[in-house]
Design an enzyme around this catalytic site. Structure first.
Site, PDB file in Angstrom:
ATOM      1  N   HIS A 131      -0.891   1.327   1.486  1.00  0.00           N
ATOM      2  CA  HIS A 131      -1.019   2.153   0.172  1.00  0.00           C
ATOM      3  C   HIS A 131       0.339   3.000  -0.035  1.00  0.00           C
ATOM      4  O   HIS A 131       0.975   2.880  -1.253  1.00  0.00           O
ATOM      5  CB  HIS A 131      -2.201   2.711   0.112  1.00  0.00           C
ATOM      6  CG  HIS A 131      -2.547   3.275  -1.364  1.00  0.00           C
ATOM      7  ND1 HIS A 131      -2.263   4.502  -1.646  1.00  0.00           N
ATOM      8  CD2 HIS A 131      -3.356   2.822  -2.346  1.00  0.00           C
ATOM      9  CE1 HIS A 131      -2.753   4.693  -2.931  1.00  0.00           C
ATOM     10  NE2 HIS A 131      -3.162   3.881  -3.193  1.00  0.00           N
ATOM     11  N   ASP A 166       0.030  10.592   1.284  1.00  0.00           N
ATOM     12  CA  ASP A 166      -0.728   9.445   1.088  1.00  0.00           C
ATOM     13  C   ASP A 166      -1.260   8.772   2.406  1.00  0.00           C
ATOM     14  O   ASP A 166      -1.636   9.574   3.288  1.00  0.00           O
ATOM     15  CB  ASP A 166       0.185   8.285   0.463  1.00  0.00           C
ATOM     16  CG  ASP A 166      -0.721   7.209  -0.686  1.00  0.00           C
ATOM     17  OD1 ASP A 166      -1.384   6.547   0.033  1.00  0.00           O
ATOM     18  OD2 ASP A 166      -0.834   7.436  -1.743  1.00  0.00           O
ATOM     19  N   SER A 181      -3.717   4.887  -8.871  1.00  0.00           N
ATOM     20  CA  SER A 181      -2.563   5.203  -7.681  1.00  0.00           C
ATOM     21  C   SER A 181      -1.257   4.832  -7.844  1.00  0.00           C
ATOM     22  O   SER A 181      -0.171   5.458  -7.443  1.00  0.00           O
ATOM     23  CB  SER A 181      -3.123   4.561  -6.509  1.00  0.00           C
ATOM     24  OG  SER A 181      -4.348   4.857  -6.048  1.00  0.00           O
TER      25      SER A 181
END
Length: 552
Positions: free
Chosen positions: A171, A134, A426
């Site tokens: 994220h 990620d 996600s």
């Protein structure tokens, strides 16, 4: 929350009475006496779960193993930070700790799952390593085990951090939190699905880093009457453009942060931002070679289905195939609808107009769609023949990814706009990655494909042919079932384990329908036995000859 419970609570299976009353009563009795060993319906007992959906672009070409890339362990280009990293930002007024339990955890009964795992194995995913490919993962204090450095394909981390342990976007930290966060304060409702698992972070993409521009030729020396040095409008020592903005979110004890979440999710090869399919493939190979047992990729690439498979797609396809063949479960987000990725709502669902990778490689990947708190498909979740399962993807609570934070976040701020909820496929994917870690811990004898099949076979299947559709795949995952159900194709490897005596009921559904069904079945059986007895008595007492006639 109430809507979600109601949606699940109304899924009642009706028992047929005609023709098989004795068998039905016996089966129902076994089910009541032994709830942990209830066999799955016939449609959930398939060893291979669905035929090919058809359509020219629905199925990728065969894997070419020679396309598996060599892991170079470094960025493929030179990237520079163009936007400030996530910051703890005061939004005015005192913020409060986020104590509430996310609706997604309630929907999936995560607390009961943790009690089950503790009783059965003594830990909740302990000994399982999950690679998060990620934007990096910040070493948040709510991780029980230290986050392992897996590598970096973006840039050398700032501040002397180990590769992969800088999360400028925020994220990856939130994704990892859903998998393995374990706040020490028991009053905090949020928990990762597998809090005893270990996270290995590989930073592969970033929307805050962009490809470095070639430096122009140095200008000629200024004339003697030019302004003195240091009179520029930019502040001394500034490294980022004045227009660059940080990002923040509501949450945490006093303030919080949020991730960059551009519309469309974490897209690869978009503009000049860091992240290509080539480095994504290399990161998968790296995770496998460094001992990961589960890989989570909440990043993807979306393109029109109007051309042949690209080299980057071939490399990623070969990499995920390598991972599964090396006994690693690969989980990926199904993708978010955005400006560059319109919804697959064409007339023929078997021939999608958009292709999303890595979900496209459904034979080797568990691709995860998102549902909202009503139990329905989230409007941003991309549909497709490759969707495997679904999980909660809205109103997310997870770790605050800001450097030095020790709190949670539930809202995000981007570009000076009003706060908005954290959401996306996600964040649905790590629910499934965490579940895969638990299955691996509970059934260590299962191979990667068997783990994937168990998660699909025990999901809450939609009312569609073959028990799957293009919206939620084989349905919303059911962690309790995935950890207790009997799947015939693996009966010799995954023995059913009795539930601990202190485990709460497996669900909160009303038992009245089952009581009525069993009562009706019992009544029907009694009536049948009485009828058979009367008929038998009448036949036995009937005269064998007509009156007034002698027997010859």
């Amino acid at each position: 929350m109430a809507a979600a419970r109601k949606s699940r609570g109304t899924r009642v299976r009706h028992l047929g009475l005609a023709g098989r009353t004795g068998t039905v009563l016996l089966a129902a009795g076994i089910g009541v006496l032994s709830p942990a060993s209830v066999a799955l319906p016939a449609w959930a007992q398939q060893s291979s779960v669905a035929p090919d959906a058809g359509g020219y672009y629905a199925t990728p070409p065969l894997v070419d193993p020679t396309k598996k890339p060599n892991d170079e362990g470094k960025p493929d280009k030179t990237y520079e930070q163009k936007t400030l990293c996530v910051q703890r930002s005061k939004l005015g007024g005192d913020q409060v700790d986020i104590k509430s339990r996310p609706w997604g955890q309630e929907y999936l009964q995560i607390q009961k799952v943790h009690e089950l795992m503790t009783g059965a194995t003594g830990s909740i995913g302990g000994g399982v390593k999950v690679a998060v490919i990620d934007t990096g993962v910040t070493a948040h204090p709510y991780f029980k085990n230290p986050v392992e450095s897996g590598g970096d394909y973006v840039a050398t981390p700032n501040g002397g951090k180990a590769p992969g342990l800088e999360d400028c976007d925020g994220h990856g930290t939130e994704v990892a939190g859903i998998i393995a966060a374990n706040p020490p304060d028991k009053s905090i409702g949020f928990r990762g699905v597998a809090p005893d698992a270990t996270i290995m972070s590989i930073r592969q993409s970033s929307q805050n880093y962009e490809e470095a521009e070639k430096k122009p030729e140095p200008p000629p020396p200024p004339p003697s009457n030019s302004a003195p040095p240091g009179s520029s409008n930019n502040p001394p020592g500034s490294q980022l453009p004045p227009s660059s903005q940080g990002n923040g979110a509501v949450g945490g004890a006093a303030d919080g942060t949020g991730p960059v979440q551009d519309k469309g999710g974490r897209q690869q090869e978009q503009g000049k931002t860091a992240g290509t399919l080539k480095t994504l493939a290399q990161a998968v190979v790296r995770a496998v070679d460094r001992g990961a047992q589960v890989i989570n990729m909440s990043v993807d690439n979306c393109r029109r289905a109007d051309g042949k498979i690209t080299l980057g797609e071939q490399q990623l396809q070969a990499a995920v195939n390598y991972a599964v063949n090396q006994n690693v479960v690969v989980v990926a987000a199904a993708g978010n609808v955005g400006d560059n990725c319109p919804q697959n709502d064409q007339p023929d669902p078997r021939a999608p107009r958009m292709i999303v990778t890595p979900p496209w490689f459904a034979d080797d990947v568990l691709s995860v769609a998102a549902i909202d708190d009503t139990g329905g498909v989230a409007e941003f979740s991309v549909n497709g023949p490759w969707v495997s399962v679904a999980a909660p993807g809205t109103k997310i609570i997870s770790l605050d990814p800001a450097e030095g934070s020790s709190s949670l976040a539930n809202l995000t701020i981007e570009g000076g706009k009003d706060p908005g909820p954290i959401q996306g496929t996600s964040f649905a994917a790590p629910y499934v990655a965490g579940l895969a870690a638990l299955v691996r811990a509970k059934f260590p004898g299962l191979q990667a494909r068997e783990v994937m099949n168990r998660i699909k076979a025990t999901a809450q299947h939609p009312a569609a042919p073959g028990g799957r559709d293009n919206f939620v795949g084989f349905g919303v995952v059911d962690p309790i079932a995935a950890l207790t159900a009997i799947v015939p194709s693996e009966a010799d490897k995954a023995k059913a384990v009795p539930l601990p005596s202190n485990l709460p009921p497996s669900n909160d559904r009303d038992s009245a329908p089952m009581i009525v069904a069993l009562a009706g079945t019992g009544g029907g059986l009694v009536a049948l036995l009485v009828t058979l007895f009367v008929v038998h008595s009448v036949r036995r007492n009937r005269p064998t000859t007509a009156p007034g006639r002698k027997t010859p």
